[in-house]
Design an enzyme around this catalytic site. Sequence first.
Site, PDB file in Angstrom:
ATOM      1  CD  GLU A  75      -2.461  -1.243   2.592  1.00 12.82           C
ATOM      2  OE1 GLU A  75      -2.885  -0.172   3.199  1.00 12.82           O
ATOM      3  OE2 GLU A  75      -3.688  -2.698   2.609  1.00 12.82           O
ATOM      4  CD  GLU A  93      -4.732  -7.847   1.815  1.00 14.49           C
ATOM      5  OE1 GLU A  93      -5.710  -7.222   2.379  1.00 14.49           O
ATOM      6  OE2 GLU A  93      -3.922  -7.908   2.140  1.00 14.49           O
ATOM      7  CB  SER A 128     -46.912 -30.602  -7.923  1.00 16.07           C
ATOM      8  OG  SER A 128     -46.329 -30.141  -6.811  1.00 16.07           O
TER       9      SER A 128
HETATM   10  C1  XIL Z   1      -6.133  -6.198   8.722  1.00 18.17           C
HETATM   11  C2  XIL Z   1      -6.704  -7.238   9.296  1.00 18.17           C
HETATM   12  O1  XIL Z   1      -6.911  -7.480   8.815  1.00 18.17           O
HETATM   13  C3  XIL Z   1      -6.675  -6.802  10.601  1.00 18.17           C
HETATM   14  O2  XIL Z   1      -6.682  -7.721  11.669  1.00 18.17           O
HETATM   15  C4  XIL Z   1      -5.674  -4.965  11.691  1.00 18.17           C
HETATM   16  O3  XIL Z   1      -6.342  -4.689  12.525  1.00 18.17           O
HETATM   17  C5  XIL Z   1      -6.209  -4.517  10.112  1.00 18.17           C
HETATM   18  O4  XIL Z   1      -5.244  -4.976   9.016  1.00 18.17           O
HETATM   19  N1  XIL Z   1      -4.865  -4.326   4.298  1.00 18.17           N
HETATM   20  C6  XIL Z   1      -4.218  -5.751   4.285  1.00 18.17           C
HETATM   21  C7  XIL Z   1      -3.834  -6.455   5.393  1.00 18.17           C
HETATM   22  O5  XIL Z   1      -3.023  -5.530   3.470  1.00 18.17           O
HETATM   23  O6  XIL Z   1      -2.593  -6.848   5.902  1.00 18.17           O
HETATM   24  C8  XIL Z   1      -5.279  -5.548   5.618  1.00 18.17           C
HETATM   25  O7  XIL Z   1      -5.261  -6.666   7.138  1.00 18.17           O
HETATM   26  C9  XIL Z   1      -6.510  -5.661   5.244  1.00 18.17           C
HETATM   27  C10 XIL Z   1      -6.123  -4.437   4.244  1.00 18.17           C
END
Ligand code: XIL
Length: 732
Positions: A162, A281, A635
């Site tokens: 990010e 994700e 039916s």
């Molecule tokens: C999230 C986790 O799932 C949460 O438990 C934590 O509080 C915050 O981060 N992008 C990412 C992940 O790359 O690492 C993030 O994960 C969600 C958004």
Amino acid sequence: MKKLLFALTLIAVGSLTASAQWGRPIDYSAGPGLKDAYKDYFTIGVAVNKANVSDPAQMEIIKKQFNSVTAENAWKPGEIHPKEGVWNFGLADSIANFCRENGIKMRGHCLCWHSQFADWMFTDKKGKPVKKEVFYERLRDHIHTVVNRYKDVVYAWDVVNEAMADDGRPFEFVDGKLVKASPYRQSRHFKLCGDEFIAKAFEFAREADPTGVLIYNDYSCVDNGKRERIYEMVKKMKEAGVPIDGIGMQGHYNIYFPDEEQLEKAINRFKEIVKIIHITELDLRTNTETGGQLMFSRGEAKPQAGYIGTLQEDQYARLFKIFRKHADVIKNVTFWNLSDKDSWLGVNNHPLPFDENFKAKRSLQIIRDFDAAADKRVPKDDWVPNPMNQPGQEYPQVNSEGFARFRVEAPDAKSVIVSLGLGGRGGTVLRKNKEGVWVGTTEGPMDPGFHYYHLTIDGGVVNDPGTHNYFGSCRWESGIEIPAPDQDFYAWRKDIPHGNIQQVNFWSESTGKMQTANVYLPDGYGKLVKGKNGKLTQERYPVLYLQHGWGENETSWPVQGKAGIIMDNLIADGKIKPFIVVMAYGLTNDFKFGTIGKFTAEEFEKLLIDELIPVIDKQFLTKPDKWNRAMAGLSMGGMETKLITLRRPEVFGYWGLLSGGTYMPEEIKDPKCVKYIFVGCGDKENPDGINKSVEALKAAGFNAEGLVSEGTAHEFLTWRRCLEKMAQSLFK
Ligand code: XIL
């Protein structure tokens, strides 16, 4: 209605008890694991927390479904390395060991991120900012330590997470000044090092792991601006020799967005510069938010409406179809969390294929049981308006292969679903086209024949203004007619004589209401013919009492059943001698869900035998005796037929059950009381029950006949075909 009718069929045809069928939960995880279903495409991963790798039941789900694991938080710099020299390897190791023990490979997430970061790297012991060289030394040490500890089990690393700015910020304040927004996120990393930190992180990772796949990972890659910023950055880095192997598209989407086009734009763009894409994700919120920003709503704590589930299933299906199409670059798809309970978005966003109790949702089945051939199929372009359309309406349309396509104007709607779908899907989800009109095509060919349907617009049920309405589900529903190979037997023919259908209204004392029946009278009815004695007389006819199913009424057989047309054609072809067909309302629709076991048909028996038959015999030229009277039904109308014919064999001499159960010889007290028995159903129902019944009846000396209708289920083409066959054996 389908569900109820299906249950009725199972009960009636399969003679199962009601409770065994109703409410039995379906196990959507039965079948191969996702990883096996996708073995020719990409690996399937899941992000895990502590409970996921310590609870045996959850561990089983992971082992069955997934062949890639990401630690949700345990490997993030701020978690594993919170202070200089302080390492929390406990949970991180236990996840790695679970994977090592079970032969599951891992994605290493993540080595450098602005959030959950080891912020101590930015300051010295006194809290003063360090120079970037010091930061790099610390980052290098961190990356080397983590990578060396886990690289035996890791195949890919999210090296930098990010680093790019979101869409929608053309200007921003930097040091109190309004300036054109930077393509980069204004993180501490960036402020200290510029984009050099990205290059450095990748270089450190490559030093430590010469063979692992090194990924730049980000969210909202499907947004036009962010997609281009990521593209430019990765391109520039690669041209400068930075070892970036692939791009991670996080995939925090929702049930409305992205569409296929937007997703493909990003994949195709990234394909220009990398050979590897991971969907790192994936989750689909059931609201309209998207992205990986750490500020979001957590959904509402209310039960999820059924149509929302359908939208989610459809969105998962669409996205995976695109992923499969691009399996040349997409090497992994990872769900962000195991179940809705675990989801970082909160349980009330319902984003995953496993629910809060770790039960698989239908989404799982839909993702898993894709049809590879259907991925490439393009419907034939010979669309015509559905024959059931209202005058002048172009849509819905059908093609010669049995596909149906729909077009609905609802400019401000958020979702439009057509209830017709394939293979247990909740329907066909339409999408807004460029003109703002909702359009969509069934995923594949539908069963031939007639189908009821409706639209669900933002959760509200309405009919399609394109088509006529047909009584089913206790209401007037839209209808569509898919071409069938044998459709001529129920097609209007201009060159033959036609009978007519009359409506008969009569007072029913037993129900305290006026009741209605539709009566088919064959061509020639009422004409004077020469009798045996040479005198002119009016011919009298046998009568078939033909019952509809649950949710339907006296209009169902004459309209969608096409009973009159079928009769006309059979008579014209000399296949039957003319007879009358009475299609009355069978009192089926006050029946309450869950009480099928108590259904006795006693009220209808009274109405039929004490009231309707006398009216018919009085008003029409009937042969008013048992050997000229038949009863059949589909039916629930079949259940009525069975109950009534067995109780009152003195009234009917010919019996027929159409997807409405079977007779067995031992149920019939006096074998001479019936001249002909018909049983039938679709081959997608319970053909074995039909075949067994016919065999047993024949062996016991009954004149019995069956029909298993090819390629049809519990729907009207099955029953049209049954009527056509049965009619040819009645009154002989
Ligand atoms: C999230 C986790 O799932 C949460 O438990 C934590 O509080 C915050 O981060 N992008 C990412 C992940 O790359 O690492 C993030 O994960 C969600 C958004």
